[in-house]
Design a protein around this motif. Sequence first.
Motif, PDB file in Angstrom:
ATOM      1  N   SER A 189     -41.265 -18.735  67.460  1.00 63.40           N
ATOM      2  CA  SER A 189     -41.568 -18.070  66.183  1.00 63.40           C
ATOM      3  C   SER A 189     -40.475 -18.344  65.163  1.00 63.40           C
ATOM      4  N   LYS A 223     -26.963 -15.486  65.907  1.00 59.71           N
ATOM      5  CA  LYS A 223     -28.007 -14.954  66.771  1.00 59.71           C
ATOM      6  C   LYS A 223     -27.554 -14.848  68.227  1.00 59.71           C
ATOM      7  N   SER A 257     -30.328 -11.007  65.550  1.00 58.15           N
ATOM      8  CA  SER A 257     -29.061 -10.876  64.831  1.00 58.15           C
ATOM      9  C   SER A 257     -29.214  -9.698  63.874  1.00 58.15           C
ATOM     10  N   GLY A 317     -27.194 -13.455  60.344  1.00 60.35           N
ATOM     11  CA  GLY A 317     -26.013 -13.349  61.191  1.00 60.35           C
ATOM     12  C   GLY A 317     -26.124 -14.302  62.373  1.00 60.35           C
ATOM     13  N   PRO A 371     -37.852 -16.745  62.407  1.00 58.80           N
ATOM     14  CA  PRO A 371     -37.103 -15.464  62.474  1.00 58.80           C
ATOM     15  C   PRO A 371     -37.675 -14.475  61.461  1.00 58.80           C
ATOM     16  N   ASN A 402     -34.471 -13.708  70.321  1.00 58.89           N
ATOM     17  CA  ASN A 402     -33.266 -14.020  69.553  1.00 58.89           C
ATOM     18  C   ASN A 402     -33.104 -12.945  68.501  1.00 58.89           C
TER      19      ASN A 402
HETATM   20  P1  ADP Z   1     -32.024 -22.982  69.414  1.00 62.28           P
HETATM   21  O1  ADP Z   1     -31.950 -24.406  69.002  1.00 62.28           O
HETATM   22  O2  ADP Z   1     -30.724 -22.359  69.764  1.00 62.28           O
HETATM   23  O3  ADP Z   1     -33.087 -22.707  70.441  1.00 62.28           O
HETATM   24  P2  ADP Z   1     -33.697 -22.349  67.220  1.00 62.28           P
HETATM   25  O4  ADP Z   1     -33.290 -22.613  65.830  1.00 62.28           O
HETATM   26  O5  ADP Z   1     -34.668 -23.259  67.854  1.00 62.28           O
HETATM   27  O6  ADP Z   1     -32.421 -22.204  68.104  1.00 62.28           O
HETATM   28  O7  ADP Z   1     -34.284 -20.897  67.250  1.00 62.28           O
HETATM   29  C1  ADP Z   1     -34.699 -20.305  68.418  1.00 62.28           C
HETATM   30  C2  ADP Z   1     -35.304 -18.966  68.053  1.00 62.28           C
HETATM   31  O8  ADP Z   1     -34.352 -18.138  67.443  1.00 62.28           O
HETATM   32  C3  ADP Z   1     -36.452 -19.044  67.058  1.00 62.28           C
HETATM   33  O9  ADP Z   1     -37.472 -18.168  67.483  1.00 62.28           O
HETATM   34  C4  ADP Z   1     -35.855 -18.596  65.760  1.00 62.28           C
HETATM   35  O10 ADP Z   1     -36.792 -17.945  64.958  1.00 62.28           O
HETATM   36  C5  ADP Z   1     -34.800 -17.612  66.213  1.00 62.28           C
HETATM   37  N1  ADP Z   1     -33.638 -17.522  65.322  1.00 62.28           N
HETATM   38  C6  ADP Z   1     -32.987 -18.536  64.718  1.00 62.28           C
HETATM   39  N2  ADP Z   1     -31.936 -18.068  64.012  1.00 62.28           N
HETATM   40  C7  ADP Z   1     -31.927 -16.722  64.175  1.00 62.28           C
HETATM   41  C8  ADP Z   1     -31.063 -15.662  63.695  1.00 62.28           C
HETATM   42  N3  ADP Z   1     -30.001 -15.898  62.949  1.00 62.28           N
HETATM   43  N4  ADP Z   1     -31.374 -14.405  64.087  1.00 62.28           N
HETATM   44  C9  ADP Z   1     -32.424 -14.150  64.883  1.00 62.28           C
HETATM   45  N5  ADP Z   1     -33.242 -15.093  65.349  1.00 62.28           N
HETATM   46  C10 ADP Z   1     -33.008 -16.364  65.013  1.00 62.28           C
END
Ligand code: ADP
Length: 463
Positions: A149, A204, A192, A202, A151, A190
């Motif tokens: 999804s 995550k 923050s 913030g 964020p 995830n």
């Molecule tokens: P990764 O590469 O570490 O898996 P992604 O960018 O693919 O990170 O994101 C993974 C999940 O985390 C996604 O569902 C995204 O929406 C969510 N996400 C990304 N940044 C944040 C944030 N700062 N706070 C909360 N959720 C986040």
Amino acid sequence: MEYEAVIGLEVHVQLKTQSKMFCGCATAFGAEPNTLVCPVCLGYPGVLPVMNEEAVRKTILSGLMLGCEIARFSKWDRKNYFYPDMPKNYQISQYDLPLCIGGAVAIPGKKLGITRIHLEEDVAKSFHYETTSGVDFNRAGTPLMEIVSEPDMRTTEEAFAYLTALKEVLIGGGVSDCDMEKGQLRCDANVSVRPVGQKAFGEKIEIKNMNSISGVRRALAYEIQRQIAAAKRGEKMVQETRRWDDEAGVTSVMRTKEHAHDYRYFPEPDLMPVVVSEAWLAEIRSAVPELPEAKRKRFVEQYGLPEYDAEVLVADAAVAAYYEQAAAGSKNPKAISNWVMTELLGKFADNKIAPLQLAELVAAIDGGQISGKMAKDVFAEMFATGKGATVIIKEKGLVQVSDAGALEVLAEQAIAANPKSVADYRAGNASAINFLKGQVMKLSKGKANPQLVGEILARKLQA
Ligand code: ADP
Ligand code: MG
Ligand code: ZN
């Protein structure tokens, strides 16, 4: 300072296919460990994977149901890591070219964005005992869809609504049964926090190991409070992965960013890219079922149901289909809804009543043939035997007595036998008539039409 949460979910869903993603082994749950395996899903050297077309189809169907763009060209990649549940030392997944892009999950009043949906293979399952560990490879190679999804969620409730709505769509489309207890749907969250009004997100924190939707809810609630408390103390969050302990109700550190895996993705050389033709896409599109949101709206309009009824009935596709068949044969769709909601939900699997028979039962009540009380008995027998309403009514001689002449006689008897109630009623105690009504019902062995009895008694007592 006021803080708000930012939440994004990564949901893994096991697809409902007969066989595994890259071999012919069955995907059954609960079989004797390591019986549904072959050289391919055990990761023997030299074997070749063969793509399961049905899994690709169900992923595309999911994408269409969720409003994603379907990639006409996507490919497979190796995600490399070393772990006992993954004997090839890599998982076949999709990295930069997933099958579905964009889309959204609709929750009441809001659309929550989807980033991507890709297809991969599930890994084996590890079991840890007192002094040893075991691995069951039956699960290894099960088609697994990952839905990432945006964020977009701001509260625990929104995350809960997202999961509930997503499950509903996937179950409705026959893509997966989404039974979390069987691990068919698994979720990483995830989260923050940031001061309200701040644009930037913030750092995550990723939470793993939640095995129920309520677990996700509790883990998020805990984690949001923990992060807000830390922010208020002036602490900076560092990106890390935490484990949810369902019993203790807390999260704890699993690994920090420095220990994050570098998966060294590269294109899978043993599989052709997935090319989706326009014809195939059109064929899958024609199989997209009506979405729950649209169905709820239609139930309210077409059958004149309250929103609550529509929500309850639509929540289970089989129940909704049953309801529609019954309502189609009835002049009283709301009564059908009442019977389904109060008498069939929860034991729907054992129901033997054909939809049109339920309509017949409702017609018998509405036509005054049987009372509501009799209907309960008729229903119970229909449920257990599958016999028709009319047949049971005849067999039991249940037909309600609405013959005024016969009821007058019984009313006379009740009045004659209960002078005190008659006197009470005439002295102004209106409820005394209920006792007399009960007596007439008894004399009729429960078959008198209660409404008619009330009318006849009132008339006679006035006289
Ligand atoms: P990764 O590469 O570490 O898996 P992604 O960018 O693919 O990170 O994101 C993974 C999940 O985390 C996604 O569902 C995204 O929406 C969510 N996400 C990304 N940044 C944040 C944030 N700062 N706070 C909360 N959720 C986040
Ligand atoms: Mg991730
Ligand atoms: Zn196999």
